[in-house]
Design a protein around this motif. Structure first.
Motif, PDB file in Angstrom:
ATOM      1  N   ALA A  31     -40.547   9.153 -27.805  1.00 44.21           N
ATOM      2  CA  ALA A  31     -40.447  10.465 -27.170  1.00 44.21           C
ATOM      3  C   ALA A  31     -41.828  11.078 -26.953  1.00 44.21           C
ATOM      4  O   ALA A  31     -42.085  11.704 -25.912  1.00 44.21           O
ATOM      5  N   MET A  32     -42.712  10.912 -27.917  1.00 40.35           N
ATOM      6  CA  MET A  32     -44.066  11.421 -27.760  1.00 40.35           C
ATOM      7  C   MET A  32     -44.726  10.802 -26.529  1.00 40.35           C
ATOM      8  O   MET A  32     -45.376  11.483 -25.724  1.00 40.35           O
ATOM      9  N   LEU A  33     -44.504   9.504 -26.332  1.00 35.15           N
ATOM     10  CA  LEU A  33     -45.106   8.813 -25.198  1.00 35.15           C
ATOM     11  C   LEU A  33     -44.452   9.226 -23.879  1.00 35.15           C
ATOM     12  O   LEU A  33     -45.125   9.271 -22.842  1.00 35.15           O
ATOM     13  N   VAL A  34     -43.158   9.527 -23.909  1.00 34.61           N
ATOM     14  CA  VAL A  34     -42.500  10.063 -22.718  1.00 34.61           C
ATOM     15  C   VAL A  34     -43.170  11.366 -22.294  1.00 34.61           C
ATOM     16  O   VAL A  34     -43.476  11.581 -21.117  1.00 34.61           O
ATOM     17  N   GLY A  35     -43.412  12.254 -23.259  1.00 35.44           N
ATOM     18  CA  GLY A  35     -44.090  13.506 -22.949  1.00 35.44           C
ATOM     19  C   GLY A  35     -45.486  13.284 -22.403  1.00 35.44           C
ATOM     20  O   GLY A  35     -45.903  13.936 -21.438  1.00 35.44           O
ATOM     21  N   ASP A  36     -46.216  12.331 -22.997  1.00 34.56           N
ATOM     22  CA  ASP A  36     -47.562  12.032 -22.516  1.00 34.56           C
ATOM     23  C   ASP A  36     -47.531  11.538 -21.068  1.00 34.56           C
ATOM     24  O   ASP A  36     -48.369  11.934 -20.242  1.00 34.56           O
ATOM     25  N   LEU A  37     -46.575  10.670 -20.772  1.00 33.73           N
ATOM     26  CA  LEU A  37     -46.494  10.127 -19.413  1.00 33.73           C
ATOM     27  C   LEU A  37     -46.107  11.212 -18.410  1.00 33.73           C
ATOM     28  O   LEU A  37     -46.633  11.244 -17.287  1.00 33.73           O
ATOM     29  N   LEU A  38     -45.213  12.100 -18.789  1.00 35.23           N
ATOM     30  CA  LEU A  38     -44.849  13.196 -17.896  1.00 35.23           C
ATOM     31  C   LEU A  38     -46.060  14.063 -17.559  1.00 35.23           C
ATOM     32  O   LEU A  38     -46.217  14.507 -16.420  1.00 35.23           O
ATOM     33  N   MET A  39     -46.925  14.305 -18.539  1.00 40.07           N
ATOM     34  CA  MET A  39     -48.128  15.097 -18.274  1.00 40.07           C
ATOM     35  C   MET A  39     -49.064  14.347 -17.320  1.00 40.07           C
ATOM     36  O   MET A  39     -49.655  14.954 -16.415  1.00 40.07           O
ATOM     37  N   ALA A  40     -49.183  13.049 -17.505  1.00 42.44           N
ATOM     38  CA  ALA A  40     -50.010  12.258 -16.597  1.00 42.44           C
ATOM     39  C   ALA A  40     -49.441  12.280 -15.180  1.00 42.44           C
ATOM     40  O   ALA A  40     -50.182  12.380 -14.197  1.00 42.44           O
ATOM     41  N   HIS A  58     -37.174  14.939  -8.310  1.00 37.66           N
ATOM     42  CA  HIS A  58     -36.298  13.820  -8.671  1.00 37.66           C
ATOM     43  C   HIS A  58     -36.715  12.533  -7.973  1.00 37.66           C
ATOM     44  O   HIS A  58     -36.690  11.457  -8.570  1.00 37.66           O
ATOM     45  N   ARG A  59     -37.102  12.644  -6.710  1.00 43.03           N
ATOM     46  CA  ARG A  59     -37.520  11.446  -5.978  1.00 43.03           C
ATOM     47  C   ARG A  59     -38.801  10.866  -6.581  1.00 43.03           C
ATOM     48  O   ARG A  59     -38.919   9.663  -6.780  1.00 43.03           O
ATOM     49  N   PHE A  60     -39.756  11.733  -6.871  1.00 44.40           N
ATOM     50  CA  PHE A  60     -41.037  11.271  -7.424  1.00 44.40           C
ATOM     51  C   PHE A  60     -40.831  10.623  -8.792  1.00 44.40           C
ATOM     52  O   PHE A  60     -41.341   9.519  -9.051  1.00 44.40           O
ATOM     53  N   VAL A  61     -40.090  11.276  -9.673  1.00 42.04           N
ATOM     54  CA  VAL A  61     -39.909  10.743 -11.023  1.00 42.04           C
ATOM     55  C   VAL A  61     -39.053   9.480 -10.999  1.00 42.04           C
ATOM     56  O   VAL A  61     -39.317   8.542 -11.756  1.00 42.04           O
ATOM     57  N   ALA A  62     -38.050   9.418 -10.128  1.00 41.72           N
ATOM     58  CA  ALA A  62     -37.231   8.207 -10.034  1.00 41.72           C
ATOM     59  C   ALA A  62     -38.089   7.012  -9.629  1.00 41.72           C
ATOM     60  O   ALA A  62     -37.938   5.909 -10.183  1.00 41.72           O
ATOM     61  N   ARG A  63     -38.988   7.240  -8.689  1.00 37.05           N
ATOM     62  CA  ARG A  63     -39.873   6.144  -8.260  1.00 37.05           C
ATOM     63  C   ARG A  63     -40.781   5.702  -9.404  1.00 37.05           C
ATOM     64  O   ARG A  63     -40.973   4.496  -9.638  1.00 37.05           O
ATOM     65  N   GLU A  64     -41.335   6.660 -10.130  1.00 37.87           N
ATOM     66  CA  GLU A  64     -42.224   6.322 -11.242  1.00 37.87           C
ATOM     67  C   GLU A  64     -41.446   5.678 -12.391  1.00 37.87           C
ATOM     68  O   GLU A  64     -41.956   4.759 -13.055  1.00 37.87           O
ATOM     69  N   ALA A  65     -40.228   6.128 -12.632  1.00 34.71           N
ATOM     70  CA  ALA A  65     -39.407   5.537 -13.686  1.00 34.71           C
ATOM     71  C   ALA A  65     -39.068   4.091 -13.352  1.00 34.71           C
ATOM     72  O   ALA A  65     -39.076   3.215 -14.239  1.00 34.71           O
ATOM     73  N   ALA A  92     -36.835  -3.907 -21.499  1.00 31.72           N
ATOM     74  CA  ALA A  92     -36.702  -3.119 -22.723  1.00 31.72           C
ATOM     75  C   ALA A  92     -37.116  -1.666 -22.525  1.00 31.72           C
ATOM     76  O   ALA A  92     -36.753  -0.795 -23.332  1.00 31.72           O
ATOM     77  N   LEU A  93     -37.856  -1.395 -21.450  1.00 28.33           N
ATOM     78  CA  LEU A  93     -38.351  -0.046 -21.204  1.00 28.33           C
ATOM     79  C   LEU A  93     -37.346   0.844 -20.477  1.00 28.33           C
ATOM     80  O   LEU A  93     -37.603   2.029 -20.285  1.00 28.33           O
ATOM     81  N   GLU A  94     -36.213   0.297 -20.077  1.00 27.76           N
ATOM     82  CA  GLU A  94     -35.264   1.072 -19.291  1.00 27.76           C
ATOM     83  C   GLU A  94     -34.790   2.345 -19.986  1.00 27.76           C
ATOM     84  O   GLU A  94     -34.698   3.406 -19.346  1.00 27.76           O
ATOM     85  N   PRO A  95     -34.482   2.335 -21.304  1.00 27.66           N
ATOM     86  CA  PRO A  95     -34.082   3.609 -21.938  1.00 27.66           C
ATOM     87  C   PRO A  95     -35.194   4.655 -21.917  1.00 27.66           C
ATOM     88  O   PRO A  95     -34.911   5.856 -21.803  1.00 27.66           O
ATOM     89  N   VAL A  96     -36.421   4.212 -22.029  1.00 29.95           N
ATOM     90  CA  VAL A  96     -37.545   5.146 -21.985  1.00 29.95           C
ATOM     91  C   VAL A  96     -37.685   5.713 -20.579  1.00 29.95           C
ATOM     92  O   VAL A  96     -37.878   6.926 -20.390  1.00 29.95           O
ATOM     93  N   ALA A  97     -37.559   4.843 -19.582  1.00 32.79           N
ATOM     94  CA  ALA A  97     -37.608   5.303 -18.191  1.00 32.79           C
ATOM     95  C   ALA A  97     -36.494   6.306 -17.921  1.00 32.79           C
ATOM     96  O   ALA A  97     -36.685   7.293 -17.192  1.00 32.79           O
ATOM     97  N   GLY A  98     -35.330   6.059 -18.517  1.00 35.07           N
ATOM     98  CA  GLY A  98     -34.222   6.995 -18.344  1.00 35.07           C
ATOM     99  C   GLY A  98     -34.541   8.381 -18.868  1.00 35.07           C
ATOM    100  O   GLY A  98     -34.090   9.387 -18.300  1.00 35.07           O
ATOM    101  N   GLN A  99     -35.328   8.464 -19.938  1.00 40.77           N
ATOM    102  CA  GLN A  99     -35.700   9.766 -20.483  1.00 40.77           C
ATOM    103  C   GLN A  99     -36.710  10.495 -19.604  1.00 40.77           C
ATOM    104  O   GLN A  99     -36.779  11.728 -19.624  1.00 40.77           O
ATOM    105  N   LEU A 100     -37.489   9.757 -18.824  1.00 40.63           N
ATOM    106  CA  LEU A 100     -38.357  10.411 -17.841  1.00 40.63           C
ATOM    107  C   LEU A 100     -37.507  11.191 -16.845  1.00 40.63           C
ATOM    108  O   LEU A 100     -37.802  12.349 -16.514  1.00 40.63           O
TER     109      LEU A 100
END
Length: 367
Positions: free
Chosen positions: A145-154, A19-26, A35-43
């Motif tokens: 959503a596809m890009l959210v998944g891609d970023l999570l893998m990265a 949670h700490r790592f993903v929150a920092r990256e989000a 405008a990216l805040e909803p996408v960051a929220g899905q991370l």
């Protein structure tokens, strides 16, 4: 679960890192533009829940070689939960699943991020324009959503590379990441290619093995072992334990998905039936069915408008044919095979105890 280690405590440690790592990256992602805040929220939503089994198998792949508890190893193990999060986002997108953990899936939740355009178009073009725009909104949300998944893998690769273990340790495990990604994507592709085809148990089990079993149990164990410097015999034992257990995990998931309580699973019961997915449960049902039962199934499987009565008819047919019992037998056989392989592994008692408990946790769950 074993002396000095408890499943709940381990999950808490993983959650804290994750949670700490993903929150920092989000936060860094959203800082590019508001405008990216909803996408960051899905991370962050993608990693909010989970049993952390993949991290646990990686951890015990390390400990079973005789290595001590390590915060750096914990971070490396946690990176596999990001692989899982990425796979889930992509899988929900491919399957058009509406719910995960009782919340809207990423591609559903992200419709709100682009939905404001529909009002404008509807006002200019009338009802037809609104219909077109709703399709545009759905398409844009799916792309996000596809890009959210891609970023999570990265991010999974980033967390692994910066976990704090020596570079030589990481180098031993890095080739396994390419294998894991290749086999995971191969399994997803096989499921897509097999969807809607004639039900076949052998083909369904191959999808199970590559789409889920390997990246859930076998590869985490092998990565933990490689980081620890495990020898060939240990790695062979990890595969002998991990593959059948990973298959049992997914077979249980198929049963839970259709027969489980949505309040516990957090998913819609009808997903596999709507999508006519190539599950072993459906394949066994078809194999056991007579002409009349197959005719009924043809009218129900693959229908997006299937109501509760239709879903009950599918479940009743499966129960009457004892297909769920067949899948339960498959699960029991695979767990037995995994535990027999574990018994042959020369590992410390605490590792054997933990891996035994994890086998039961993975295969006997309700959600």
């Amino acid at each position: 679960m074993s002396e000095g280690w408890a499943q709940a405590a381990f999950k808490s440690r993983v959650d804290e890192v994750l949670h700490r790592f993903v929150a920092r990256e989000a936060d860094a992602f959203a800082a590019v533009d508001p405008a990216l805040e909803p996408v960051a929220g899905q991370l962050e939503a993608a990693v909010a829940d989970g049993k952390r089994l993949r991290a646990a198998f990686c951890y015990w792949g390390w400990r079973a070689v005789g290595q001590p508890d390590s915060d750096a190893l914990l971070r490396a193990a946690t990176s596999l939960e990001l692989v899982h999060a990425a796979a889930v986002v992509h899988d929900d997108l491919i399957d058009d699943s509406p719910l995960r953990h009782g919340r809207p899936t990423a591609h559903v939740a992200l419709r709100a991020a682009v939905g404001g355009r529909s009002d404008t178009t509807a006002g200019a073009n009338g009802a037809d324009g609104a219909d077109v725009d709703r399709a545009d909104v759905d398409g844009a949300a799916r792309s996000l959503a596809m890009l959210v998944g891609d970023l999570l893998m990265a991010l999974a690769g980033q967390l692994f590379a910066t976990c704090g273990l020596p570079a030589a340790y990481l180098a031993r495990a890095r080739p396994l990441w390419a294998v894991m990604a290749r086999e995971l994507i191969a399994g997803e592709c096989l499921e897509i290619l097999r969807t809607g085809a004639g039900p076949d148990t052998a083909a369904a089990l191959k999808v199970v093995r590559y789409k889920t079993a390997k990246y859930t149990v076998e590869h985490p164990l092998l990565i933990g072992g490689a980081l620890a410097g495990a020898g060939a015999r240990t790695c062979e034992g990890y595969s002998a334990y991990g593959l059948p257990l990973g298959e049992a995990f997914q077979l249980r998931d198929d049963l839970i998905g259709l027969f489980g309580d949505p309040g516990q699973t957090g998913k819609a019961n009808a997903d596999d039936v709507h999508g006519r997915r190539p599950t072993a449960l459906l394949a066994e049902t078809w194999r056991l069915a007579g002409d009349g039962e197959r005719a009924l199934l043809r009218t129900l499987l693959g229908r997006r408008d299937l109501d509760a009565e239709g879903l009950d008819a599918v479940r009743d047919t499966m129960r009457r044919l004892e297909a769920p019992d067949r899948v339960e037998d498959m699960i029991c056989a695979r767990v037995g095979e995994a535990l027999a392989a574990l018994h042959e592994l020369p590992v410390p008692q605490d590792a054997a105890t933990a891996l035994t408990a994890l086998a039961h946790a993975a295969s006997a769950r309700r959600s």
